[in-house]
Write a protein that holds these residues in place. Structure first.
Motif, PDB file in Angstrom:
ATOM      1  N   PRO A 123       0.827  -1.206   0.000  1.00 53.01           N
ATOM      2  CA  PRO A 123       0.000   0.000   0.000  1.00 53.01           C
ATOM      3  C   PRO A 123       0.866   1.263   0.000  1.00 53.01           C
ATOM      4  O   PRO A 123       1.871   1.338   0.709  1.00 53.01           O
ATOM      5  N   GLY A 124       0.491   2.206  -0.846  1.00 53.19           N
ATOM      6  CA  GLY A 124       1.218   3.464  -0.937  1.00 53.19           C
ATOM      7  C   GLY A 124       2.343   3.451  -1.955  1.00 53.19           C
ATOM      8  O   GLY A 124       2.997   4.467  -2.171  1.00 53.19           O
ATOM      9  N   HIS A 176       4.519  -5.759 -12.968  1.00 52.79           N
ATOM     10  CA  HIS A 176       5.019  -4.408 -12.717  1.00 52.79           C
ATOM     11  C   HIS A 176       5.245  -4.283 -11.211  1.00 52.79           C
ATOM     12  O   HIS A 176       4.282  -4.250 -10.440  1.00 52.79           O
ATOM     13  N   TYR A 177       6.500  -4.217 -10.813  1.00 59.38           N
ATOM     14  CA  TYR A 177       6.851  -4.186  -9.390  1.00 59.38           C
ATOM     15  C   TYR A 177       7.227  -2.775  -8.964  1.00 59.38           C
ATOM     16  O   TYR A 177       8.118  -2.156  -9.544  1.00 59.38           O
ATOM     17  N   LEU A 178       6.572  -2.289  -7.933  1.00 63.20           N
ATOM     18  CA  LEU A 178       6.821  -0.964  -7.375  1.00 63.20           C
ATOM     19  C   LEU A 178       7.552  -1.136  -6.043  1.00 63.20           C
ATOM     20  O   LEU A 178       6.943  -1.460  -5.029  1.00 63.20           O
ATOM     21  N   ASP A 179       8.851  -0.940  -6.076  1.00 62.13           N
ATOM     22  CA  ASP A 179       9.709  -1.142  -4.911  1.00 62.13           C
ATOM     23  C   ASP A 179       9.948   0.213  -4.244  1.00 62.13           C
ATOM     24  O   ASP A 179      10.690   1.044  -4.769  1.00 62.13           O
ATOM     25  N   VAL A 180       9.299   0.414  -3.099  1.00 61.32           N
ATOM     26  CA  VAL A 180       9.374   1.698  -2.391  1.00 61.32           C
ATOM     27  C   VAL A 180       9.750   1.405  -0.932  1.00 61.32           C
ATOM     28  O   VAL A 180       9.155   0.524  -0.305  1.00 61.32           O
ATOM     29  N   PRO A 181      10.730   2.131  -0.363  1.00 60.35           N
ATOM     30  CA  PRO A 181      11.113   1.926   1.039  1.00 60.35           C
ATOM     31  C   PRO A 181       9.931   2.156   1.990  1.00 60.35           C
ATOM     32  O   PRO A 181       9.067   3.006   1.743  1.00 60.35           O
ATOM     33  N   VAL A 182       9.913   1.404   3.080  1.00 62.42           N
ATOM     34  CA  VAL A 182       8.808   1.470   4.049  1.00 62.42           C
ATOM     35  C   VAL A 182       8.601   2.893   4.566  1.00 62.42           C
ATOM     36  O   VAL A 182       7.460   3.342   4.726  1.00 62.42           O
ATOM     37  N   PRO A 210      -0.624   3.513   8.922  1.00 62.24           N
ATOM     38  CA  PRO A 210       0.768   3.472   8.463  1.00 62.24           C
ATOM     39  C   PRO A 210       1.655   2.564   9.308  1.00 62.24           C
ATOM     40  O   PRO A 210       2.675   2.076   8.837  1.00 62.24           O
ATOM     41  N   ASN A 211       1.247   2.292  10.543  1.00 58.47           N
ATOM     42  CA  ASN A 211       2.023   1.400  11.400  1.00 58.47           C
ATOM     43  C   ASN A 211       1.962  -0.054  10.935  1.00 58.47           C
ATOM     44  O   ASN A 211       2.823  -0.855  11.279  1.00 58.47           O
ATOM     45  N   ASP A 212       0.941  -0.399  10.135  1.00 55.86           N
ATOM     46  CA  ASP A 212       0.820  -1.763   9.620  1.00 55.86           C
ATOM     47  C   ASP A 212       1.866  -2.066   8.549  1.00 55.86           C
ATOM     48  O   ASP A 212       2.168  -3.227   8.280  1.00 55.86           O
ATOM     49  N   SER A 241       5.485  -5.370   5.289  1.00 51.76           N
ATOM     50  CA  SER A 241       6.724  -5.458   4.514  1.00 51.76           C
ATOM     51  C   SER A 241       7.479  -6.747   4.833  1.00 51.76           C
ATOM     52  O   SER A 241       8.207  -7.271   3.986  1.00 51.76           O
ATOM     53  N   LYS A 242       7.296  -7.279   6.036  1.00 48.89           N
ATOM     54  CA  LYS A 242       7.943  -8.535   6.410  1.00 48.89           C
ATOM     55  C   LYS A 242       7.231  -9.744   5.811  1.00 48.89           C
ATOM     56  O   LYS A 242       7.825 -10.797   5.629  1.00 48.89           O
ATOM     57  N   MET A 243       5.945  -9.590   5.505  1.00 46.08           N
ATOM     58  CA  MET A 243       5.164 -10.662   4.884  1.00 46.08           C
ATOM     59  C   MET A 243       5.315 -10.652   3.356  1.00 46.08           C
ATOM     60  O   MET A 243       5.110 -11.671   2.705  1.00 46.08           O
TER      61      MET A 243
END
Length: 155
Positions: free
Chosen positions: A11-12, A100-106, A128-130, A135-137
């Motif tokens: 998300p985001g 299409h992979y969107l790789d964005v830092p947490v 946003p805390n989720d 990101s670990k899943m």
């Protein structure tokens, strides 16, 4: 050959933005689980509702692909197993799949979610805390998934 576009990211990350760009460029019909859930009155965190909407969209997508139409799915596709399953069905229908992979830092995802939540209805807000737990899943696509003919990592 019809193309199934899988939009992959947390998300985001910009999945909806990219999916809309592809749709506006004539690259297929966009199917958004979040938008359908909102329209149907489901809460964003309703996992049962999400599963039903995604299943319905996938059945519709398969019919569209079989009829020769391109489709854009912005489900997020968090696991390799899920991506492989969608690719296998698309292949059985004689379709190409583009990932299409969107790789964005947490940290950036959290910033974007906080900004997006300001304008979102309370029932559509994402905590946003989720993002850290999610990101670990999340299983990022491997190099072979992003190889030519299989997927892209947008700039």
């Amino acid at each position: 050959m019809p193309i199934l576009h899988l939009i992959c990211g947390l998300p985001g990350s910009g999945k909806t933005t990219l999916a809309r760009q592809l749709e506006n460029q004539g690259k297929g019909l966009r199917l958004s689980p979040d938008e359908w859930m909102s329209t149907l009155g489901f809460q964003l965190y309703d996992e049962g509702g999400r599963a039903r909407v995604e299943q319905l969209q996938w059945r519709l997508a398969q019919r569209l692909l079989a009829a020769g139409n391109d489709v854009i799915l912005e489900n997020g596709f968090w696991s390799r197993e899920e991506r492989d399953s969608y690719r296998a069905v698309a292949q059985s229908l004689g379709c190409e799949t583009r990932l299409h992979y969107l790789d964005v830092p947490v940290e950036e995802l959290q910033r974007r979610i906080i900004a997006r939540n300001r304008d979102a209805p309370a029932d559509a807000a994402v905590d946003p805390n989720d993002l850290l737990a999610w990101s670990k899943m999340f299983e990022p696509p491997t190099t072979d998934e992003l190889a030519v003919g299989h997927g892209t990592a947008p700039p």
